[in-house]
Design an enzyme around this catalytic site. Structure first.
Site, PDB file in Angstrom:
ATOM      1  N   ARG A   1       0.856  -1.202   0.000  1.00  0.00           N
ATOM      2  CA  ARG A   1       0.000   0.000   0.000  1.00  0.00           C
ATOM      3  C   ARG A   1       0.887   1.246   0.000  1.00  0.00           C
ATOM      4  O   ARG A   1       1.997   1.230   0.533  1.00  0.00           O
ATOM      5  CB  ARG A   1      -0.937  -0.018   1.191  1.00  0.00           C
ATOM      6  CG  ARG A   1      -0.260  -0.053   2.537  1.00  0.00           C
ATOM      7  CD  ARG A   1      -1.294  -0.061   3.664  1.00  0.00           C
ATOM      8  NE  ARG A   1      -1.606  -1.418   4.095  1.00  0.00           N
ATOM      9  CZ  ARG A   1      -2.672  -1.743   4.822  1.00  0.00           C
ATOM     10  NH1 ARG A   1      -3.534  -0.826   5.176  1.00  0.00           N
ATOM     11  NH2 ARG A   1      -2.889  -2.987   5.190  1.00  0.00           N
TER      12      ARG A   1
ATOM     13  N   GLU B   1      -3.865   6.291   2.678  1.00  0.00           N
ATOM     14  CA  GLU B   1      -3.290   5.209   1.892  1.00  0.00           C
ATOM     15  C   GLU B   1      -4.068   4.947   0.612  1.00  0.00           C
ATOM     16  O   GLU B   1      -5.289   5.107   0.568  1.00  0.00           O
ATOM     17  CB  GLU B   1      -3.305   3.912   2.709  1.00  0.00           C
ATOM     18  CG  GLU B   1      -2.455   3.969   3.951  1.00  0.00           C
ATOM     19  CD  GLU B   1      -2.563   2.706   4.796  1.00  0.00           C
ATOM     20  OE1 GLU B   1      -1.669   2.478   5.624  1.00  0.00           O
ATOM     21  OE2 GLU B   1      -3.543   1.954   4.635  1.00  0.00           O
TER      22      GLU B   1
ATOM     23  N   LYS C   1      -8.390   1.036  -3.288  1.00  0.00           N
ATOM     24  CA  LYS C   1      -9.138   1.668  -2.204  1.00  0.00           C
ATOM     25  C   LYS C   1      -8.361   2.876  -1.718  1.00  0.00           C
ATOM     26  O   LYS C   1      -7.137   2.820  -1.600  1.00  0.00           O
ATOM     27  CB  LYS C   1      -9.346   0.675  -1.055  1.00  0.00           C
ATOM     28  CG  LYS C   1     -10.092   1.268   0.142  1.00  0.00           C
ATOM     29  CD  LYS C   1     -10.619   0.198   1.086  1.00  0.00           C
ATOM     30  CE  LYS C   1      -9.561  -0.309   2.034  1.00  0.00           C
ATOM     31  NZ  LYS C   1     -10.144  -1.260   3.014  1.00  0.00           N
TER      32      LYS C   1
ATOM     33  N   ARG D   1     -15.971  -6.684   4.610  1.00  0.00           N
ATOM     34  CA  ARG D   1     -14.967  -7.609   4.071  1.00  0.00           C
ATOM     35  C   ARG D   1     -13.995  -8.089   5.157  1.00  0.00           C
ATOM     36  O   ARG D   1     -13.505  -9.210   5.117  1.00  0.00           O
ATOM     37  CB  ARG D   1     -14.261  -7.038   2.852  1.00  0.00           C
ATOM     38  CG  ARG D   1     -13.347  -5.829   3.021  1.00  0.00           C
ATOM     39  CD  ARG D   1     -11.959  -6.207   3.524  1.00  0.00           C
ATOM     40  NE  ARG D   1     -10.976  -5.194   3.206  1.00  0.00           N
ATOM     41  CZ  ARG D   1      -9.952  -4.904   4.003  1.00  0.00           C
ATOM     42  NH1 ARG D   1      -9.783  -5.480   5.179  1.00  0.00           N
ATOM     43  NH2 ARG D   1      -9.065  -4.002   3.610  1.00  0.00           N
TER      44      ARG D   1
ATOM     45  N   ALA E   1     -16.196   0.024  16.320  1.00  0.00           N
ATOM     46  CA  ALA E   1     -16.922   0.015  15.045  1.00  0.00           C
ATOM     47  C   ALA E   1     -17.006  -1.360  14.385  1.00  0.00           C
ATOM     48  O   ALA E   1     -17.980  -1.685  13.721  1.00  0.00           O
ATOM     49  CB  ALA E   1     -16.277   1.028  14.089  1.00  0.00           C
ATOM     50  N   GLN E   2     -15.988  -2.217  14.559  1.00  0.00           N
ATOM     51  CA  GLN E   2     -15.956  -3.504  13.858  1.00  0.00           C
ATOM     52  C   GLN E   2     -16.717  -4.615  14.582  1.00  0.00           C
ATOM     53  O   GLN E   2     -17.002  -5.659  13.980  1.00  0.00           O
ATOM     54  CB  GLN E   2     -14.495  -4.000  13.720  1.00  0.00           C
ATOM     55  CG  GLN E   2     -13.513  -3.006  13.133  1.00  0.00           C
ATOM     56  CD  GLN E   2     -13.572  -2.967  11.619  1.00  0.00           C
ATOM     57  OE1 GLN E   2     -13.943  -3.938  10.983  1.00  0.00           O
ATOM     58  NE2 GLN E   2     -13.238  -1.832  11.052  1.00  0.00           N
TER      59      GLN E   2
ATOM     60  N   ASP F   1     -14.602  -3.911  26.714  1.00  0.00           N
ATOM     61  CA  ASP F   1     -13.959  -2.719  26.137  1.00  0.00           C
ATOM     62  C   ASP F   1     -13.604  -1.799  27.295  1.00  0.00           C
ATOM     63  O   ASP F   1     -14.328  -1.751  28.300  1.00  0.00           O
ATOM     64  CB  ASP F   1     -14.920  -2.010  25.165  1.00  0.00           C
ATOM     65  CG  ASP F   1     -14.186  -1.064  24.220  1.00  0.00           C
ATOM     66  OD1 ASP F   1     -14.175  -1.317  23.004  1.00  0.00           O
ATOM     67  OD2 ASP F   1     -13.609  -0.060  24.718  1.00  0.00           O
TER      68      ASP F   1
ATOM     69  N   GLY G   1      -6.636  -2.294  14.308  1.00  0.00           N
ATOM     70  CA  GLY G   1      -6.083  -1.340  13.333  1.00  0.00           C
ATOM     71  C   GLY G   1      -4.563  -1.341  13.339  1.00  0.00           C
ATOM     72  O   GLY G   1      -3.936  -0.761  14.215  1.00  0.00           O
ATOM     73  N   ASP G   2      -3.969  -2.000  12.351  1.00  0.00           N
ATOM     74  CA  ASP G   2      -2.556  -2.294  12.401  1.00  0.00           C
ATOM     75  C   ASP G   2      -1.723  -1.216  11.748  1.00  0.00           C
ATOM     76  O   ASP G   2      -2.098  -0.644  10.743  1.00  0.00           O
ATOM     77  CB  ASP G   2      -2.296  -3.614  11.675  1.00  0.00           C
ATOM     78  CG  ASP G   2      -3.018  -4.755  12.356  1.00  0.00           C
ATOM     79  OD1 ASP G   2      -2.426  -5.356  13.239  1.00  0.00           O
ATOM     80  OD2 ASP G   2      -4.203  -4.980  12.032  1.00  0.00           O
TER      81      ASP G   2
ATOM     82  N   LYS H   1       2.197  -0.671  16.401  1.00  0.00           N
ATOM     83  CA  LYS H   1       0.911  -0.970  17.058  1.00  0.00           C
ATOM     84  C   LYS H   1       0.675  -2.477  17.084  1.00  0.00           C
ATOM     85  O   LYS H   1       0.540  -3.100  16.029  1.00  0.00           O
ATOM     86  CB  LYS H   1      -0.202  -0.257  16.274  1.00  0.00           C
ATOM     87  CG  LYS H   1      -1.588  -0.866  16.387  1.00  0.00           C
ATOM     88  CD  LYS H   1      -2.401  -0.256  17.491  1.00  0.00           C
ATOM     89  CE  LYS H   1      -3.810  -0.860  17.531  1.00  0.00           C
ATOM     90  NZ  LYS H   1      -3.842  -2.233  18.045  1.00  0.00           N
TER      91      LYS H   1
END
Lengths: 335, 335
Positions: free
Chosen positions: A44, A55, A68, A111, A138-139, A160, A225-226, A230
């Site tokens: 990316r 990105e 994307k 996805r 969110a996921q 969480d 979120g990578d 992180k």
């Protein structure tokens, strides 16, 4: 070309049905992962801007070229904006002609969840019935939904650090017939779990899951979120488990395995999907799917929604490309 | 976000007026080239597909992130499709939020012509009155138009190996009050010219302009669709002239100067625009602008049309990005 706005994707999900859509998406992902070597895969292209990253993620095979556009701005929620927003375009390789411009914020969540469930279908215990979610942002509900179409889930255990996110999750999940167990920490959440998804969002090295917390062989999807720097899992846990990645070269930079040696190597997803390699929790013990999100998954969902939108006559035809009687007469546009 | 289709751009040109639009575009290009060092510049990301190439061209500064999707398929005309088609997106850097999705096939022709005229404004003879066009394909009339707003042109001399393209050019140019001289070859076309644009399209090394053909100091814009292995000028002509490029690293790969030594160096456009360097044909002799097209030019035209479209209330608002009361509640989209 076709324009699919957010409402079109929502309508498409209603028309197709959520379960049917997820199953078709998993089929499409499998089909594309099986053709791994036909794809022109590129890293990316990331631009680091003041408050985040932007990105472009392109990929192509002989048929389509997909890309994307996606951002990651951790402080966006303070401005009441999404951390991650995305758009995408699908084009025909033979002519370069754009076919589809599409919202991809929702498609990315769909996805990602479908890929998680697809991997679990291959490597997790078939009788998995307890899903643990660490991080209910969110996921989270999308993760539940995708798994629920593959496994006969009986319980979702969740935690969480944000009470509000816990409450939001509980409210959204109320409509599903599933036992919900709110937990006071991650240790409690993973007790008895067969499937664990970590999807936390802090942009720093943290440990939300340790080896000591895992008491039986389990499927873990490290989803959060990578990016470089992180990670979510304890190094000892990584060292003790069998790891699966999408694309080793990219995951080494962004995934959990950046904690391991440079020469670390493991199975790539396409090897499992094409059944070159058979892995499962029963024979192998704990398996970690160290996912970072790969352009192939965007390709798969773009081509699926392009086909379904035509089938259900959704979206709007837009006039973005000149159609000229004489292709050398571009200037005729100014007449 | 705003959607600008082909008709919207045509309407915008009508509303603003062609001359006014070109002059504003040249101003915008100058302003952005002056801020060269504020931009995060990346090489274009090219995917070589069976019958052509597909590229993403991103660039950003503190305010906007812009990218263009563009293909180059030399055999498309046989299918009555354009060789080059383009779309673009402009986003806000501070949040990553997409602001504009726009046709860019027409915009690319406009920004290319405006950049040519802008460079000529700085380095060509101020009294230039004769323009020679070698190649009268899709870009040719745009080239004339942009130059005509900067110079007091009296004559256009033109040649193309394709009679049909010559005829098309003559027909399109009939509405302008300018002496048109159809020539039987490039040698004849450049006689007495002050400004020469080569814009031929064959994807191979060819020589459309030689040193011997040039009989006085002149401004040459080598414009033709550039890529590795594709050049238009004789090496001796390059060696004899002063060369200006957009971005040396990119032009070395794609431009005329790929014929020169690896260690070749020359002035970059931003140095002229910011007046660090003064060059002109009168003092320097022949100057070649070896243009390949740079992402900064797409950035400039995207931000200009975004502003103008708002001013003239053109385009369509599209709903591509979720706006949520609770940004962690992406799942609310499925309710």
């Amino acid at each position: 070309m076709l324009l699919l706005q957010l409402e079109d994707i929502k309508q498409l999900l209603t028309n197709v049905g959520e379960k049917n859509f997820f199953l078709q998406l998993i089929d499409t992902l499998q089909s594309d992962y099986k053709r791994w070597f036909e794809f022109d895969k590129k890293p990316r292209l990331a631009s680091h801007v003041d408050l985040g990253v932007i990105e472009l993620m392109p990929i192509s095979n002989a048929l389509y070229y997909a890309f994307k556009y996606v951002n990651g701005h951790p402080k966006n929620p303070q401005k009441n904006k999404l951390t991650v927003m995305a758009t995408g375009q699908l084009s025909l390789c033979a002519t370069g002609e754009p076919l589809l411009y599409c919202e991809m914020t929702l498609l990315t969540a769909l996805r990602t969840a479908a890929t998680s469930a697809m991997v679990a279908k291959y490597v997790a215990n078939k009788n998995s019935s307890v899903l643990a979610l660490i991080g209910t942002g969110a996921q989270s509900e999308f993760q539940y939904l995708a798994y629920s179409f593959i496994f006969d889930l009986q319980e979702v255990r969740y935690f969480d650090i944000d009470d509000h996110a816990m409450q939001k999750f509980a409210t959204n999940m109320a409509k599903f017939e599933i036992k919900l167990t709110a937990c006071k920490n991650a240790t409690e959440a993973v007790i008895g779990a067969d499937l664990i998804t970590t999807c936390t969002a802090d942009k720093c090295q943290q440990t939300v899951l340790t080896k000591a917390m895992i008491d039986k062989p389990v499927f873990i999807n490290a989803l959060g979120g990578d990016c470089p720097g992180k990670t979510e899992l304890e190094k000892a846990l990584l060292e003790d488990a069998t790891i699966v990645v999408e694309y080793l070269a990219q995951t080494k930079i962004e995934g959990e395995i950046q904690q391991l040696n440079d020469d670390f190597s493991c199975v790539e997803l396409h090897q499992i999907i094409s059944q070159q390699v058979t892995l499962n929790v029963q024979t192998q013990g704990t398996i970690i799917y160290d996912s970072v999100g790969f352009a192939l998954e965007d390709y798969a969902i773009l081509r699926l929604v392009y086909r379904l939108a035509q089938q259900y006559q959704l979206g709007q035809q837009i006039d973005m490309i000149p159609h000229l009687t004489d292709v050398k007469d571009l200037f005729s546009l100014l007449k």
